[in-house]
Design an enzyme around this catalytic site. Structure first.
Site, PDB file in Angstrom:
ATOM      1  N   TYR A   1       8.938 -22.668 -11.317  1.00  0.00           N
ATOM      2  CA  TYR A   1       8.444 -20.880 -10.452  1.00  0.00           C
ATOM      3  C   TYR A   1       7.948 -20.717 -11.771  1.00  0.00           C
ATOM      4  CZ  TYR A   1       9.599 -17.004  -9.407  1.00  0.00           C
ATOM      5  OH  TYR A   1       9.932 -15.778  -8.775  1.00  0.00           O
TER       6      TYR A   1
ATOM      7  N   ARG B   1      -3.141 -13.128  -4.253  1.00  0.00           N
ATOM      8  CA  ARG B   1      -3.268 -12.847  -5.268  1.00  0.00           C
ATOM      9  C   ARG B   1      -1.933 -13.619  -5.851  1.00  0.00           C
ATOM     10  NH1 ARG B   1       1.736 -11.539  -7.208  1.00  0.00           N
ATOM     11  NH2 ARG B   1       2.109  -9.684  -6.089  1.00  0.00           N
TER      12      ARG B   1
ATOM     13  N   LYS C   1       9.123 -20.859  -5.025  1.00  0.00           N
ATOM     14  CA  LYS C   1      10.346 -19.880  -4.187  1.00  0.00           C
ATOM     15  C   LYS C   1      10.875 -20.645  -3.126  1.00  0.00           C
ATOM     16  CE  LYS C   1       8.048 -15.786  -4.957  1.00  0.00           C
ATOM     17  NZ  LYS C   1       8.571 -14.385  -5.686  1.00  0.00           N
TER      18      LYS C   1
ATOM     19  N   GLU D   1       4.180 -13.353   0.688  1.00  0.00           N
ATOM     20  CA  GLU D   1       4.536 -13.463  -0.482  1.00  0.00           C
ATOM     21  C   GLU D   1       2.593 -13.357  -1.605  1.00  0.00           C
ATOM     22  OE1 GLU D   1       7.616 -13.761  -2.582  1.00  0.00           O
ATOM     23  OE2 GLU D   1       6.192 -13.521  -4.475  1.00  0.00           O
ATOM     24  N   ASP D   2       2.518 -12.584  -1.952  1.00  0.00           N
ATOM     25  CA  ASP D   2       1.440 -12.313  -2.874  1.00  0.00           C
ATOM     26  C   ASP D   2       0.787 -12.611  -2.303  1.00  0.00           C
ATOM     27  OD1 ASP D   2       3.541 -12.731  -5.204  1.00  0.00           O
ATOM     28  OD2 ASP D   2       2.299 -15.045  -5.397  1.00  0.00           O
TER      29      ASP D   2
ATOM     30  N   ASP E   1       8.546  -9.709  -0.224  1.00  0.00           N
ATOM     31  CA  ASP E   1       9.203 -10.163  -1.441  1.00  0.00           C
ATOM     32  C   ASP E   1       8.268  -8.967  -3.111  1.00  0.00           C
ATOM     33  OD1 ASP E   1      10.950 -10.930  -2.886  1.00  0.00           O
ATOM     34  OD2 ASP E   1       9.645 -12.489  -3.922  1.00  0.00           O
ATOM     35  N   ASP E   2       7.088  -9.208  -2.951  1.00  0.00           N
ATOM     36  CA  ASP E   2       6.769  -8.427  -3.628  1.00  0.00           C
ATOM     37  C   ASP E   2       6.985  -6.651  -4.018  1.00  0.00           C
ATOM     38  OD1 ASP E   2       4.739 -10.997  -4.949  1.00  0.00           O
ATOM     39  OD2 ASP E   2       4.422 -10.902  -3.412  1.00  0.00           O
TER      40      ASP E   2
ATOM     41  N   ASN F   1       3.919 -11.698 -14.170  1.00  0.00           N
ATOM     42  CA  ASN F   1       3.884 -12.919 -14.443  1.00  0.00           C
ATOM     43  C   ASN F   1       2.423 -13.825 -15.143  1.00  0.00           C
ATOM     44  OD1 ASN F   1       6.506 -13.265 -13.834  1.00  0.00           O
ATOM     45  ND2 ASN F   1       6.407 -12.963 -12.384  1.00  0.00           N
TER      46      ASN F   1
HETATM   47  N1  LIG Z   1       9.346  -9.794 -11.964  1.00  0.00           N
HETATM   48  C1  LIG Z   1       8.519  -9.828 -10.837  1.00  0.00           C
HETATM   49  O1  LIG Z   1       9.841 -10.147  -9.646  1.00  0.00           O
HETATM   50  C2  LIG Z   1       7.398  -9.781 -10.272  1.00  0.00           C
HETATM   51  C3  LIG Z   1       6.315  -9.750 -10.950  1.00  0.00           C
HETATM   52  N2  LIG Z   1       5.101  -9.030 -10.386  1.00  0.00           N
HETATM   53  C4  LIG Z   1       3.522  -9.454 -11.176  1.00  0.00           C
HETATM   54  O2  LIG Z   1       3.238  -7.919 -11.260  1.00  0.00           O
HETATM   55  C5  LIG Z   1       1.933  -8.054 -11.832  1.00  0.00           C
HETATM   56  C6  LIG Z   1       1.270  -7.655 -10.622  1.00  0.00           C
HETATM   57  O3  LIG Z   1       1.905  -7.571  -9.221  1.00  0.00           O
HETATM   58  P1  LIG Z   1       1.168  -6.629  -7.770  1.00  0.00           P
HETATM   59  O4  LIG Z   1       1.755  -5.622  -8.058  1.00  0.00           O
HETATM   60  O5  LIG Z   1       1.017  -7.530  -5.973  1.00  0.00           O
HETATM   61  O6  LIG Z   1      -0.570  -6.815  -8.057  1.00  0.00           O
HETATM   62  P2  LIG Z   1      -1.583  -6.109  -7.616  1.00  0.00           P
HETATM   63  O7  LIG Z   1      -3.071  -6.518  -8.002  1.00  0.00           O
HETATM   64  O8  LIG Z   1      -1.382  -4.791  -6.695  1.00  0.00           O
HETATM   65  O9  LIG Z   1      -1.712  -4.697  -8.863  1.00  0.00           O
HETATM   66  C7  LIG Z   1      -1.684  -4.306  -9.956  1.00  0.00           C
HETATM   67  C8  LIG Z   1      -2.852  -2.968 -10.759  1.00  0.00           C
HETATM   68  O10 LIG Z   1      -2.192  -3.085 -12.392  1.00  0.00           O
HETATM   69  C9  LIG Z   1      -3.937  -2.128 -12.464  1.00  0.00           C
HETATM   70  N3  LIG Z   1      -4.621  -2.545 -13.483  1.00  0.00           N
HETATM   71  C10 LIG Z   1      -5.136  -3.638 -13.952  1.00  0.00           C
HETATM   72  N4  LIG Z   1      -6.294  -3.915 -14.595  1.00  0.00           N
HETATM   73  C11 LIG Z   1      -5.293  -2.833 -15.053  1.00  0.00           C
HETATM   74  C12 LIG Z   1      -5.065  -2.342 -16.734  1.00  0.00           C
HETATM   75  N5  LIG Z   1      -5.983  -2.731 -17.407  1.00  0.00           N
HETATM   76  N6  LIG Z   1      -4.803  -1.258 -16.651  1.00  0.00           N
HETATM   77  C13 LIG Z   1      -3.998  -0.278 -16.465  1.00  0.00           C
HETATM   78  N7  LIG Z   1      -3.534  -0.579 -14.456  1.00  0.00           N
HETATM   79  C14 LIG Z   1      -4.229  -1.800 -14.387  1.00  0.00           C
HETATM   80  C15 LIG Z   1      -4.091  -2.423 -10.607  1.00  0.00           C
HETATM   81  O11 LIG Z   1      -5.024  -1.543 -10.846  1.00  0.00           O
HETATM   82  P3  LIG Z   1      -6.175  -0.274  -9.857  1.00  0.00           P
HETATM   83  O12 LIG Z   1      -5.138  -0.677  -8.684  1.00  0.00           O
HETATM   84  O13 LIG Z   1      -7.089  -0.003 -10.481  1.00  0.00           O
HETATM   85  O14 LIG Z   1      -6.361  -2.405  -9.202  1.00  0.00           O
HETATM   86  C16 LIG Z   1      -3.451  -2.624  -9.749  1.00  0.00           C
HETATM   87  O15 LIG Z   1      -2.829  -1.110  -9.954  1.00  0.00           O
HETATM   88  C17 LIG Z   1       1.603  -9.503 -11.214  1.00  0.00           C
HETATM   89  O16 LIG Z   1       1.441  -9.738 -12.853  1.00  0.00           O
HETATM   90  C18 LIG Z   1       2.811 -10.386 -10.579  1.00  0.00           C
HETATM   91  O17 LIG Z   1       2.627 -11.846 -11.056  1.00  0.00           O
HETATM   92  C19 LIG Z   1       4.629  -9.060  -9.090  1.00  0.00           C
HETATM   93  C20 LIG Z   1       5.606  -8.641  -8.288  1.00  0.00           C
HETATM   94  C21 LIG Z   1       7.648  -9.801  -8.139  1.00  0.00           C
HETATM   95  C1  LIG Z   2       7.376 -13.030  -9.160  1.00  0.00           C
HETATM   96  C2  LIG Z   2       6.808 -12.782  -8.053  1.00  0.00           C
HETATM   97  O1  LIG Z   2       7.357 -12.321  -7.214  1.00  0.00           O
HETATM   98  C3  LIG Z   2       5.675 -12.256  -8.728  1.00  0.00           C
HETATM   99  O2  LIG Z   2       5.245 -12.365  -9.509  1.00  0.00           O
HETATM  100  O3  LIG Z   2       4.418 -12.235  -8.156  1.00  0.00           O
HETATM  101 MG   LIG Z   3       5.438 -12.978  -5.895  1.00  0.00          MG
END
Ligand SMILES: NC(=O)C1=CN([C@@H]2O[C@H](COP(=O)(O)OP(=O)(O)OC[C@H]3O[C@@H](n4cnc5c(N)ncnc54)[C@H](OP(=O)(O)O)[C@@H]3O)[C@@H](O)[C@H]2O)C=CC1
Ligand SMILES: CC(=O)C(=O)O
Ligand SMILES: [Mg+2]
Length: 562
Positions: free
Chosen positions: A85, A140, A158, A229-230, A252-253, A400
C-alpha cells in the site's frame, strides 16, 4: 482474487503430497506457515534497497499462495502495508506496465471498446463470485495524477487490506480497472503502456460506459459491493451522486477519507483543549478528499455531539485550491464545480488570498489539513506560524504517497517544538520530542482504518445501500477505539497492528447503523432484532453480532481434505 490452481507450498504433509501427486515436486522439508513467513521476511529484508523488488516479490507470493501472503501481512502489518500500500504501491503503479508479468492475472480490465460485450467480458472472470470489488479508472492515482490502467495496483492493494484488515475472503475479492484511455502523454508514448492508447472520452461517454459497467456487474453479481477509488474529483462526486441510491457502492476518497479524518479530528479536538466553536479549519486542497473531509466534519459539528447550526459550522471552514481561497467573489467563481460551492466563503469582501502563508495570516487557523498532493507545501514558515498561533496546532498532511505529503513528521515536530497534533496519509517514523526526549509516534490518517470495516460490515449485513449514517457511525466508532496506553500517549488513531480487532467492532457499528436505517437484509442480522429490548438485552445482541462477524472473518490457514 484468483486462487492459484497449483500451489507448491512446503506446508503439505507427506500424506498430502502423496494424495495430490506432489511428491518430488516440492523440496522435501515440511514447514509450518510461520517458518515460511520468516523466510519471506528474510527475503524482504534482503531487498530493502529496492522497494519495487519488495513489491514484486510480495505480489508473487500473493498470487501463488493467499494463505502465506495473508499470514505474512496480518502478522507484520506495519512493515508490509508500506510495501503493498502507500508509499510503495505508488511506485508500483507508475511502473505497472514495466513490471507486469503474464503470470499475474491481476483482475478485470474493462475497456471502452468492450462496452457492447460487458456481460461476456465480466463472465470471463475465472474466480469465485466476488463479494467486494474496488474499481478505478486510473485518472487520479494517489497524488500521482492520471496513470491510466497502471492504476490497477491501487484496487489490488486496497483489496489486500479488505482481507487482512477487514476479514473478506481473498477468493471473494475483485480488482477492476476501467480502461478509458489516459490524458498522460508519458503513458501514451510509452511503448510498454498496457492500456488503450487514446485520450479520455468526454463526460457523456464516460457516464454511458460506467452506467453500462454498473448494470452489467449487478446483473452478474447482485450483492457485489463496488468501492469507487481514485477517480478524478468531478467524476468521483458525479458517480457517487449518480449511483449511491441505485447500487450497493461507496466512494472511498470522499466518504472513507471523510470518516477517517473525522475520527482523528474528534480525538485531536479533545487534545487541543480549544472549544469547537473557536476552531478555524483551513483545508489546503479542495478536491474529492478535501471536500469529502470538510463535509464529514461539518455533519459531525451539526450533529447532536457538535451542537452547532449549519451556518455556525460553515463559518469554521476555509478551503484553498490551486488558485487561492475558494470564495463567492473570486474571478472564476462562476466556473466552480458543484463540490466546491458547498464551502464558499462569502465574507472576504473581494479580498484575494493566494499563498498559503497569506491564507494563514487571514484565517489564523487552529487546524491545517493538506489534501493537495503538493509535497512539502507545509514548509518551515507555515509550520512555525501554526506553532505561534496555537498551543497545540492540528496539522494533517494527508496527501499520498510520501513524496506528495505536505510535510514530514520530523519537520512538524521541529517547527512546533513537539506541540503538533499530527496525522499523515502515509506513515512517518517516530521522532524524539525536542524537550522531553520522549519518542512521539505520528498518527496515520489513512482511509485504510475505515474502508475494510465499512465494506465488511455492509457486505455481511447484505445492505441494500451504503448510507451516510453507516459511514458516520464507522467514523465515530473508530474514534472510540483507543486503548488506555494509546490514550495516555495522546494518539489520534489506534496502533495499526490492532486494525483487525478494531475492524470487527467498527463492522458491528456499521451493521447497527444499517439496521437503524432499515437497509440490512441478512436474516441473521434482522432476526437479532438489535434495536429492541432493554439496554442489557441490546448489549447482549450486539455481542452476539460481534461474535458472528468475527466468525465470518477470513483467517489464513491450510485446510486440506484428504
Ligand atoms: N490520507 C488519505 O486517506 C487520503 C489521501 N488522499 C490524498 O489526497 C490528495 C488529493 O486527493 P483528491 O482530493 O482526490 O485530489 P483532487 O485532484 O480531487 O484535489 C486536489 C486539490 O488540491 C488542489 N491543489 C492542487 N495544487 C495546489 C496548489 N499548488 N495549491 C493549493 N491547492 C492545490 C486542487 O486545486 P484545483 O481544484 O484548483 O485543481 C484540488 O482542489 C492525493 O494526494 C491523495 O493521495 C486522498 C484520499 C485519501
Ligand atoms: C489513501 C487514498 O485513498 C488515496 O491516497 O487516494
Ligand atoms: Mg484513494
Amino acid at each position: 482474487m484468483l486462487e492459484t490452481t497449483r500451489c507448491f507450498g512446503t506446508a503439505f504433509t507427506q500424506a498430502e503430497r502423496c494424495k495430490k501427486r506432489l511428491t518430488g515436486l516440492i523440496p522435501p522439508a515440511v514447514e509450518s506457515l510461520d517458518l515460511q513467513v520468516q523466510r519471506c521476511l528474510h527475503r524482504i529484508d534482503s531487498l530493502k534497497q529496492s522497494p519495487l523488488e519488495q513489491y514484486a516479490y510480495l505480489d508473487r507470493i500473493r498470487t501463488e499462495s493467499s494463505n502465506l501472503f495473508y499470514k505474512l501481512v496480518m502478522g507484520n502489518l506495519k512493515q508490509i502495508v508500506s510495501i503493498i500500500y502507500t508509499p510503495t504501491v505508488g511506485l508500483a503503479c507508475q511502473e505497472f506496465s514495466r513490471i507486469y508479468t503474464p503470470a499475474s492475472a491481476p483482475g478485470l480490465f474493462l475497456s471502452l471498446a468492450d462496452q457492447e460485450n460487458l456481460d461476456l467480458v465480466i463472465s470471463n472472470w475465472p474466480g469465485a463470485d466476488p463479494d467486494i470489488c474496488v474499481m478505478t479508472d486510473g485518472s487520479r492515482i494517489l497524488g500521482l495524477g492520471d496513470l491510466g490502467v497502471n492504476g490497477m495496483g491501487i484496487p489490488i492493494g486496497k483489496l489486500s487490506l479488505y482481507v487482512a484488515a477487514g476479514g473478506f475472503n481473498p477468493s471473494k475479492t475483485l480488482p477492476i480497472t476501467l480502461d478509458l484511455g489516459t490524458n498522460n502523454p508519458k503513458h501514451l508514448n510509452d511503448p510498454f503502456y498496457l492500456g488503450t492508447r487514446s485520450h479520455r472520452p468526454r463526460d457523456s461517454q464516460f457516464y454511458e460506459f460506467v452506467d453500462a459497467v454498473m448494470a452489467a456487474l449487478k446483473r452478474r453479481w447482485p450483492k457485489l459491493l463496488v468501492q469507487f477509488e481514485d477517480f478524478s474529483s468531478e467524476h468521483a462526486f458525479g458517480t457517487l451522486e449518480r449511483y449511491r441510491n441505485k447500487y450497493f457502492m461507496f466512494n472511498d476518497d470522499i466518504q472513507g477519507t471523510g470518516a477517517v479524518i473525522l475520527s482523528g479530528f474528534i480525538n485531536a479536538l479533545k487534545l487541543s483543549g480549544t472549544p469547537l466553536k473557536q476552531h478555524r479549519i483551513l483545508f489546503f486542497g479542495a478536491g474529492s478528499a478535501g471536500v469529502g473531509v470538510a463535509s464529514q466534519l461539518m455533519d459531525h459539528f451539526t450533529h447532536a455531539e457538535g451542537g452547532l447550526t449549519k451556518a455556525q459550522a460553515k463559518k469554521l471552514f476555509w478551503l484553498i485550491d490551486s488558485k487561492g481561497i475558494v470564495t463567492s467573489d473570486r474571478s472564476d467563481a462562476s466556473r466552480y464545480p458543484s463540490h466546491k460551492k458547498l464551502f464558499l466563503r462569502e465574507d472576504m469582501g473581494g479580498k484575494q488570498v493566494g499563498t498559503l502563508l497569506e491564507a494563514i495570516e487571514h484565517v489564523k487557523p487552529t487546524a491545517l489539513i493538506g489534501l493537495s498532493s503538493v509535497g512539502g507545501a507545509f514548509d518551515a514558515a507555515v509550520l512555525t506560524r501554526m506553532g505561534e498561533l496555537n498551543q497545540a496546532p492540528i496539522v494533517f498532511p494527508l496527501s499520498n504517497p510520501l513524496t506528495n505529503a505536505e510535510c514530514t513528521f520530523e519537520d512538524a515536530v521541529k517547527h512546533t517544538q513537539g506541540r503538533v497534533l499530527f496525522a499523515s496519509g502515509t506513515a512517518f517514523p517516530g521522532q524524539e520530542h525536542p524537550v522531553t526526549k520522549q519518542i512521539l509516534e505520528p498518527g496515520q490518517g489513512n482511509n485504510m482504518y475505515i474502508f475494510p470495516a465499512l465494506g465488511f460490515g455492509a457486505s455481511l449485513a447484505k445492505a441494500t445501500k451504503v448510507t451516510d449514517h453507516m459511514v458516520y457511525q464507522c467514523a465515530v466508532s473508530l474514534s472510540k477505539q483507543l486503548n488506555e496506553e494509546e490514550t495516555a500517549l495522546g494518539f489520534l488513531y489506534p496502533r495499526i497492528e490492532r486494525i483487525r480487532e478494531i475492524s470487527g467492532l467498527l463492522a458491528r457499528d456499521v451493521i447497527l447503523a444499517a439496521v437503524e436505517e432499515g437497509v440490512a437484509t441478512e436474516p441473521f442480522v434482522t432476526n437479532l432484532n438489535l434495536l429492541e429490548g432493554s439496554n442489557e438485552s441490546r448489549q447482549k445482541k450486539a455481542a452476539a453480532l460481534l461474535q458472528w462477524i468475527e466468525h465470518n472473518m477470513y483467517t489464513p490457514s491450510y485446510q486440506f481434505k484428504l
